[in-house]
Motif scaffolding. Structure first.
Motif, PDB file in Angstrom:
ATOM      1  N   GLU A 337       0.857  -1.182   0.000  1.00 38.20           N
ATOM      2  CA  GLU A 337       0.000   0.000   0.000  1.00 38.20           C
ATOM      3  C   GLU A 337       0.901   1.242   0.000  1.00 38.20           C
ATOM      4  N   ILE A 338       0.764   2.066  -1.027  1.00 35.80           N
ATOM      5  CA  ILE A 338       1.643   3.234  -1.184  1.00 35.80           C
ATOM      6  C   ILE A 338       0.784   4.481  -1.366  1.00 35.80           C
ATOM      7  N   HIS A 339       0.998   5.460  -0.513  1.00 35.20           N
ATOM      8  CA  HIS A 339       0.220   6.704  -0.563  1.00 35.20           C
ATOM      9  C   HIS A 339       0.990   7.736  -1.386  1.00 35.20           C
ATOM     10  N   LEU A 340       0.520   7.954  -2.618  1.00 31.78           N
ATOM     11  CA  LEU A 340       1.134   8.957  -3.491  1.00 31.78           C
ATOM     12  C   LEU A 340       0.158  10.119  -3.646  1.00 31.78           C
ATOM     13  N   LYS A 341       0.362  11.163  -2.887  1.00 27.30           N
ATOM     14  CA  LYS A 341      -0.567  12.296  -2.921  1.00 27.30           C
ATOM     15  C   LYS A 341      -0.546  13.013  -4.264  1.00 27.30           C
ATOM     16  N   THR A 342       0.641  13.087  -4.866  1.00 29.31           N
ATOM     17  CA  THR A 342       0.773  13.773  -6.161  1.00 29.31           C
ATOM     18  C   THR A 342       0.856  12.792  -7.328  1.00 29.31           C
ATOM     19  N   GLY A 343       0.892  11.508  -7.020  1.00 24.66           N
ATOM     20  CA  GLY A 343       1.059  10.501  -8.060  1.00 24.66           C
ATOM     21  C   GLY A 343       2.513  10.210  -8.372  1.00 24.66           C
ATOM     22  N   GLU A 344       3.431  10.931  -7.745  1.00 18.74           N
ATOM     23  CA  GLU A 344       4.866  10.762  -7.990  1.00 18.74           C
ATOM     24  C   GLU A 344       5.594  10.513  -6.669  1.00 18.74           C
ATOM     25  N   ILE A 345       6.830  10.013  -6.777  1.00 17.05           N
ATOM     26  CA  ILE A 345       7.629   9.734  -5.583  1.00 17.05           C
ATOM     27  C   ILE A 345       8.692  10.808  -5.349  1.00 17.05           C
ATOM     28  N   THR A 346       8.621  11.878  -6.112  1.00 15.54           N
ATOM     29  CA  THR A 346       9.610  12.957  -5.982  1.00 15.54           C
ATOM     30  C   THR A 346       9.645  13.479  -4.542  1.00 15.54           C
ATOM     31  N   GLY A 347      10.846  13.513  -3.960  1.00 18.42           N
ATOM     32  CA  GLY A 347      11.022  14.012  -2.598  1.00 18.42           C
ATOM     33  C   GLY A 347      10.794  12.979  -1.515  1.00 18.42           C
ATOM     34  N   LEU A 348      10.332  11.778  -1.891  1.00 23.65           N
ATOM     35  CA  LEU A 348      10.034  10.763  -0.878  1.00 23.65           C
ATOM     36  C   LEU A 348      11.210   9.833  -0.627  1.00 23.65           C
ATOM     37  N   ILE A 349      12.108   9.696  -1.597  1.00 23.60           N
ATOM     38  CA  ILE A 349      13.199   8.732  -1.503  1.00 23.60           C
ATOM     39  C   ILE A 349      14.408   9.360  -0.809  1.00 23.60           C
ATOM     40  N   GLY A 350      14.970   8.621   0.160  1.00 27.98           N
ATOM     41  CA  GLY A 350      16.197   9.052   0.826  1.00 27.98           C
ATOM     42  C   GLY A 350      15.936   9.698   2.171  1.00 27.98           C
ATOM     43  N   GLY A 351      17.017   9.851   2.937  1.00 23.72           N
ATOM     44  CA  GLY A 351      16.915  10.447   4.265  1.00 23.72           C
ATOM     45  C   GLY A 351      18.295  10.781   4.803  1.00 23.72           C
ATOM     46  N   LEU A 352      18.357  11.159   6.072  1.00 25.49           N
ATOM     47  CA  LEU A 352      19.627  11.520   6.683  1.00 25.49           C
ATOM     48  C   LEU A 352      20.493  10.290   6.921  1.00 25.49           C
ATOM     49  N   ALA A 353      21.767  10.529   7.033  1.00 30.83           N
ATOM     50  CA  ALA A 353      22.704   9.454   7.364  1.00 30.83           C
ATOM     51  C   ALA A 353      22.399   8.928   8.766  1.00 30.83           C
ATOM     52  N   PRO A 354      22.760   7.707   9.072  1.00 27.48           N
ATOM     53  CA  PRO A 354      22.467   7.130  10.399  1.00 27.48           C
ATOM     54  C   PRO A 354      22.964   7.986  11.561  1.00 27.48           C
ATOM     55  N   SER A 355      24.119   8.574  11.404  1.00 24.28           N
ATOM     56  CA  SER A 355      24.685   9.356  12.504  1.00 24.28           C
ATOM     57  C   SER A 355      23.896  10.629  12.785  1.00 24.28           C
ATOM     58  N   ARG A 356      23.069  11.051  11.831  1.00 22.89           N
ATOM     59  CA  ARG A 356      22.309  12.291  11.997  1.00 22.89           C
ATOM     60  C   ARG A 356      20.841  12.026  12.348  1.00 22.89           C
ATOM     61  N   ARG A 357      20.490  10.810  12.559  1.00 23.48           N
ATOM     62  CA  ARG A 357      19.100  10.466  12.913  1.00 23.48           C
ATOM     63  C   ARG A 357      18.962  10.518  14.434  1.00 23.48           C
ATOM     64  N   SER A 358      18.283  11.531  14.893  1.00 25.17           N
ATOM     65  CA  SER A 358      18.236  11.810  16.330  1.00 25.17           C
ATOM     66  C   SER A 358      17.063  11.162  17.051  1.00 25.17           C
ATOM     67  N   ILE A 359      16.069  10.693  16.333  1.00 25.69           N
ATOM     68  CA  ILE A 359      14.867  10.121  16.950  1.00 25.69           C
ATOM     69  C   ILE A 359      14.965   8.597  16.883  1.00 25.69           C
ATOM     70  N   LEU A 360      14.743   7.947  18.027  1.00 27.24           N
ATOM     71  CA  LEU A 360      14.810   6.485  18.055  1.00 27.24           C
ATOM     72  C   LEU A 360      13.655   5.879  17.269  1.00 27.24           C
ATOM     73  N   ALA A 361      12.408   6.299  17.576  1.00 27.31           N
ATOM     74  CA  ALA A 361      11.231   5.726  16.912  1.00 27.31           C
ATOM     75  C   ALA A 361      10.177   6.807  16.737  1.00 27.31           C
ATOM     76  N   PHE A 362       9.411   6.697  15.632  1.00 26.77           N
ATOM     77  CA  PHE A 362       8.425   7.731  15.315  1.00 26.77           C
ATOM     78  C   PHE A 362       7.160   7.112  14.726  1.00 26.77           C
ATOM     79  N   PHE A 363       6.005   7.720  15.126  1.00 28.89           N
ATOM     80  CA  PHE A 363       4.712   7.386  14.506  1.00 28.89           C
ATOM     81  C   PHE A 363       3.795   8.599  14.607  1.00 28.89           C
TER      82      PHE A 363
END
Length: 520
Positions: A337-363
């Motif tokens: 199940e994939i939620h594409l609000k604009t129909g595209e994945i632009t801006g959705l792929i990728g994230g910060l490096a592991p060392s820069r991820r400050s939050i343990l868990a999120f919802f």
């Protein structure tokens, strides 16, 4: 004196007999010639007619007998039509020794003409059925060959596929068996063909949403309608048959909100299968076992239940892959199940490096179902390491929160599926699956334990303890594997090899491999 002489009378008689004999020859020989000439012409005519009858009889004897379908109006017509070998016209035809002359035969009556038409129809149906049977045998032979190749590849336990590929070679522990998966994928590309039924009209058929939480349903339908990948226009060469109705569109057009009346959806599904079964022979041939439907709506399983064979025998490609509600992993396929609000994945792929991820868990998500209730009750606004929201604060970006979290919590809502699983993979955040009876997408190929964390519902109070117990080294392995598996969930337009479209088709291909169709 001793010489003797024949009497004159004897000499005369001899001459007279000779003359008489000559006269008889002159009379008899012409008569014989005339008689022989007449007899020869009559015999020639009889032989010519006899050879024609033999050719007709041989042609009719070699013609295949029409095989009746399991059901439908075609079955009744075929069963009533006389077979060529038993037709009345053939049994009354003159034998080679008959004195009946074909030129003396009376013209055919109306009944005889109808009988001839039925006979020809039976012959044609028999020919088509025989040809279709041969094609099915050829298909099953190709599937048998593919099965053998995959089994042989599965014996190789290397972590890297041994097959050459210009685009991608599966490797590593994210796969149950990289070599077997790669061999299966290559076999699929060689032989897999899908026939899309043309019955049904827009907007509920051949159509689906592409910019919503149900976007994977719409995008798959639209790709099949384009016909550039896997689709065949010849139903006899297809390995599977797609029923192109959209449950999402049916809910939109046939369901009155808050009415709890889904009779309109039921009629639409039942009527469509009835049309397919009575227009084509393929549903009846397998009772739906080589047919598939696809739905990302929560009501997908319920919509399929209105037709027992669709529910119990067909391949159901469902986002709501809940084993407690009849989902059968051996014949049904889990769909992301994939939620594409604009129909595209632009801006959705990728994230910060592991060392820069400050939050343990999120919802972050609304209160849907008892699992989310337990999660919110236990963790909402209670811990800076485990950040749980029913609504994000103003000016806080949902995607940015995903991209700076190490683990992303993916609890089920009212139904087991959640778009947060793929959202986490896109953001390179290790997904934490919290659900009961959920079968994750592509589980027959992917080893989900190698790139995700699975928490039982009863352990929701222990989420922080479980996640803190994962070492930095182990987390980095999970992170790298999420990045690797990402390619299998990416939506591309047009599709690219090994992406979510091809992986979904591969899931259907595997289910067809598990089924052997025999022409009834």
């Amino acid at each position: 004196m001793g010489q003797s002489h024949k009497p004159l009378f004897s000499s005369f008689v001899t001459r007279s007999s000779f003359v008489s004999f000559l006269v008889l020859l002159l009379i008899i020989i012409p008569l014989i010639v005339i008689i022989c000439f007449l007899s020869f012409n009559s015999t020639t005519f009889s032989i010519e007619k006899t050879s024609e009858l033999v050719e007709v009889a041989e042609a009719e004897a070699e013609a295949p007998t029409p095989t009746p379908l399991i059901s439908s109006s075609q079955h009744n017509e075929a069963s009533e039509a006389p077979t060529p070998s038993s037709s009345k016209q053939t049994s009354e035809a003159p034998t080679p020794f008959s004195s009946t002359n074909s030129r003396e035969t009376s013209p055919p009556t109306l009944g005889q003409k109808k009988e001839t038409t039925l006979k020809q129809k039976g012959f044609n149906e028999g020919f088509v059925t025989s040809k279709r049977h041969r094609k099915l045998q050829k298909i099953e032979a190709s599937l048998s060959k593919a099965r053998s190749a995959i089994r042989e590849a599965a014996l190789v336990r290397n972590l890297t596929s041994t097959h050459q590929d210009p685009d991608y070679v599966p490797w590593g522990p994210i796969y149950r068996n990289p070599n077997a998966f790669h061999r299966s994928y290559l076999e699929m590309e060689k032989v897999f063909k899908i026939y899309v039924y043309e019955e049904g009209e827009l907007p509920m058929f051949h159509n689906g949403p592409c910019r919503s939480i149900y976007s994977t349903e719409g995008r798959f339908i639209h790709e099949m309608e384009k016909g550039q990948l896997y689709r065949t226009r010849d139903p006899d060469e297809a390995l599977v048959y797609f029923l192109p109705f959209s449950v999402v569109m049916m809910v939109q057009y046939l369901y009155e909100p808050n009415s709890k009346d889904i009779a309109g959806i039921q009629r639409a599904v039942v009527d469509y299968i009835h049309i397919i079964a009575n227009t084509h022979p393929f549903w009846n041939r397998s009772l739906g076992a080589d047919h598939f439907m696809l739905s990302c709506h929560d009501w997908g399983p319920r919509a399929s239940s209105f037709v027992p064979h669709l529910f119990h025998r067909s391949i159901r490609v469902l986002c709501n892959a809940n084993t407690s509600e009849g989902f059968n992993p051996s014949k049904d396929a889990s769909f992301p199940e994939i939620h594409l609000k604009t129909g595209e994945i632009t801006g959705l792929i990728g994230g910060l490096a592991p060392s820069r991820r400050s939050i343990l868990a999120f919802f972050a998500g609304r209160l849907h179902g008892h699992i989310r209730y337990l999660l919110l009750e236990q963790w909402k606004h209670k811990d800076q390491d485990v950040q749980v929201y029913d609504q994000l604060p103003d000016k806080v970006s949902y995607n940015s929160m995903l991209k700076k979290s190490r683990f992303c919590l993916c609890p089920s809502g009212y139904e087991v599926a959640s778009p947060r699983v793929v959202e986490a993979i896109y953001a390179e955040c290790v997904p934490v699956l919290i659900s009961d009876s959920y079968v994750p997408p592509f589980s027959d190929v992917l080893n989900w334990k190698s790139f995700s964390v699975q928490v039982e519902v009863k352990d929701i109070p222990n989420i922080k303890k479980i996640l803190m117990g994962i070492s930095q080294r182990q987390y980095l392995r999970l992170y790298k594997r999420v990045k690797q598996v990402q390619r299998h969930f990416v939506v591309n337009g047009p599709p690219k090899r090994f992406d979510v479209f091809h992986m979904s088709v591969h899931s259907i291909w595997l289910r067809r491999l598990n089924t052997q169709i025999q022409d009834q």
